[in-house]
Design a protein around this motif. Structure first.
Motif, PDB file in Angstrom:
ATOM      1  N   THR A   1       0.806  -1.375  -0.037  1.00  0.00           N
ATOM      2  CA  THR A   1      -0.110   0.072  -0.024  1.00  0.00           C
ATOM      3  C   THR A   1       0.814   1.167  -0.100  1.00  0.00           C
ATOM      4  N   ARG A   2       0.244   2.437  -0.441  1.00  0.00           N
ATOM      5  CA  ARG A   2       0.829   3.649  -0.287  1.00  0.00           C
ATOM      6  C   ARG A   2       0.106   4.489   0.605  1.00  0.00           C
ATOM      7  N   ILE A   3       1.046   5.487   1.331  1.00  0.00           N
ATOM      8  CA  ILE A   3      -0.086   6.657   2.135  1.00  0.00           C
ATOM      9  C   ILE A   3       0.080   7.980   1.181  1.00  0.00           C
ATOM     10  N   ILE A   4      -0.948   8.408   0.799  1.00  0.00           N
ATOM     11  CA  ILE A   4      -1.191   9.405  -0.209  1.00  0.00           C
ATOM     12  C   ILE A   4      -1.562  10.647   0.595  1.00  0.00           C
ATOM     13  N   ALA A   5      -0.914  11.880   0.406  1.00  0.00           N
ATOM     14  CA  ALA A   5      -1.683  12.948   1.022  1.00  0.00           C
ATOM     15  C   ALA A   5      -2.249  13.806  -0.212  1.00  0.00           C
ATOM     16  N   PHE A   6      -3.625  14.174  -0.009  1.00  0.00           N
ATOM     17  CA  PHE A   6      -4.323  14.952  -1.058  1.00  0.00           C
ATOM     18  C   PHE A   6      -4.481  16.258  -0.719  1.00  0.00           C
ATOM     19  N   SER A   7      -4.501  17.127  -1.795  1.00  0.00           N
ATOM     20  CA  SER A   7      -4.483  18.566  -1.513  1.00  0.00           C
ATOM     21  C   SER A   7      -5.361  19.074  -2.790  1.00  0.00           C
ATOM     22  N   GLY A   8      -6.132  19.949  -2.575  1.00  0.00           N
ATOM     23  CA  GLY A   8      -6.993  20.452  -3.588  1.00  0.00           C
ATOM     24  C   GLY A   8      -8.210  21.171  -2.994  1.00  0.00           C
ATOM     25  N   PRO A   9      -9.571  20.803  -3.747  1.00  0.00           N
ATOM     26  CA  PRO A   9     -10.716  21.462  -3.188  1.00  0.00           C
ATOM     27  C   PRO A   9     -10.831  21.036  -1.837  1.00  0.00           C
ATOM     28  N   SER A  10     -11.404  22.085  -0.994  1.00  0.00           N
ATOM     29  CA  SER A  10     -11.403  22.133   0.583  1.00  0.00           C
ATOM     30  C   SER A  10     -12.468  20.923   1.038  1.00  0.00           C
ATOM     31  N   ASP A  11     -13.597  20.569   0.308  1.00  0.00           N
ATOM     32  CA  ASP A  11     -14.306  19.441   0.653  1.00  0.00           C
ATOM     33  C   ASP A  11     -14.069  18.052  -0.228  1.00  0.00           C
ATOM     34  N   PHE A  12     -13.046  17.355   0.604  1.00  0.00           N
ATOM     35  CA  PHE A  12     -12.683  16.405   0.002  1.00  0.00           C
ATOM     36  C   PHE A  12     -13.771  15.255  -0.536  1.00  0.00           C
ATOM     37  N   ARG A  13     -15.015  15.255   0.371  1.00  0.00           N
ATOM     38  CA  ARG A  13     -15.762  14.076   0.165  1.00  0.00           C
ATOM     39  C   ARG A  13     -16.756  14.647  -0.962  1.00  0.00           C
ATOM     40  N   GLU A  14     -16.753  15.882  -1.120  1.00  0.00           N
ATOM     41  CA  GLU A  14     -17.914  16.357  -2.273  1.00  0.00           C
ATOM     42  C   GLU A  14     -16.918  16.266  -3.359  1.00  0.00           C
TER      43      GLU A  14
END
Length: 340
Positions: free
Chosen positions: A127-140
């Motif tokens: 597996t990999r641990i990925i840090a996401f960045s972008g739109p503030s509402d990740f679930r949306e």
């Protein structure tokens, strides 16, 4: 105990590729431990086997659109697939990635909708641990750009993703459905309420480990995956009141069993949140549940071992042979069993 003792022959054509409509028109095999006996019914017959004062406990999780497609940043610009497993800390997700060789620590992935992922760590089992960045509402963003994952044995696309959700699910977080609940319709739930059956809810986010085969030769060598759960105080009180009044606690799905029995190890049932990696196999002493609604499980799987712990290995294998002979449909979109 050998893993091979939990094997059975299953013709591939009995692996359900699509769900029955309406949901409660799937078949229901009732397995009675006292006797013992196996009888054939339909899921809409469920109220006949429950009685006023019983408590059905549901897992109210919902499946997230966990499958993502993006492009690796850099000269090769390779297309990659990312499968979210669980959020391990804010904005950081444990993931399966493909192709894994191209996604080493430091690799950047660009997704539709202005989302970027950076591989920050290599995890266990590839597996990999990925840090996401972008739109503030990740679930949306995820709802707009992800797709609903299906088990590897289902090869036919699902026209309506809601068909892989229960009608009562509210808390997003699973990467696989708690499939025992897929048989319930709002109409059937109303019938059960009118019959005096009580409902209780907990949450366990189903992980991909549900589908991973057992590689060990003996059960004792197998390391169980962990899953995140929440068991509310209200449900603990409901269970205590049900048992005091002489009612039965019927788990809807093996995920419910794992939470309840995990939180009752070593003493009275305790509310709380956390991870559980409980492994239930024959010899286990159940402290909470009195019955179980569940689907048919894969050969040599930990879930087959769990139902064998509840009903006995020989009775379960006998009932599975009966199911094959009678043409029952197996696995996630298949038919159901009720163990009493």
């Amino acid at each position: 105990m050998l893993v091979s003792q939990f094997d059975y022959e299953l013709p591939p054509e009995l692996i359900a590729q699509e769900a029955v409509e309406p949901r409660d028109h799937s078949r229901l095999m009732v397995i009675r431990r006292a006797g013992p006996s196996v009888t054939d019914h339909h899921f809409y017959d469920l109220p006949e086997f429950l009685r006023a004062g019983d408590l059905l406990v549901f897992n109210d999780t919902r499946v997230i659109p966990a499958r993502l497609h993006g492009q690796k940043d850099g000269p090769d610009g390779a297309r990659v697939e990312v499968f979210l497993l669980k959020e391990c800390r804010a904005g950081h997700w444990e993931c399966l990635v493909r192709p894994g060789k191209r996604l080493k620590v430091g690799a950047v992935i660009r997704f539709p909708g202005d989302m970027t992922g950076r591989v920050v760590e290599s995890g266990a089992e590839g597996t990999r641990i990925i840090a996401f960045s972008g739109p503030s509402d990740f679930r949306e963003w995820l709802r707009a750009n992800g797709t609903t994952p299906l088990p590897p044995y289902i090869t036919k696309p699902v026209a309506d993703p809601e068909r892989y959700q229960t009608v009562y699910g509210v808390h997003e977080g699973s990467v696989a459905a708690p499939t025992a609940g897929l048989h319930f319709t709002t109409r059937l739930l109303d019938q059960l309420r009118q019959a005096g059956i009580a409902f209780g809810y907990l949450t366990l986010n189903v992980g991909l480990g549900t589908f991973r085969p057992v590689q060990a030769e003996t059960i004792e060598e197998h390391h169980m995956h962990s899953e995140i759960f929440t068991l509310p105080e209200e449900l603990v009180a409901q269970i205590a009141a049900t048992k005091q009044a002489g009612g039965r606690v019927i788990a809807v799905g093996t995920t419910v069993v794992r939470v309840l029995e995990s939180q009752a190890r070593g003493g009275p049932l305790q509310a709380g949140s956390g991870d559980t990696d409980i492994f239930i196999y024959p010899g286990f002493q159940f402290r909470v549940i009195d019955g179980l609604v569940t689907n048919f499980h894969l050969p040599k799987s930990t879930l087959l071992m769990l139902v064998s712990a509840l009903a006995g290995r020989e009775l379960i294998l006998e009932s599975y042979r009966h199911a094959v002979a009678e043409g029952y449909r197996f696995f996630s979109f298949g038919d159901a069993t009720l163990i009493l």
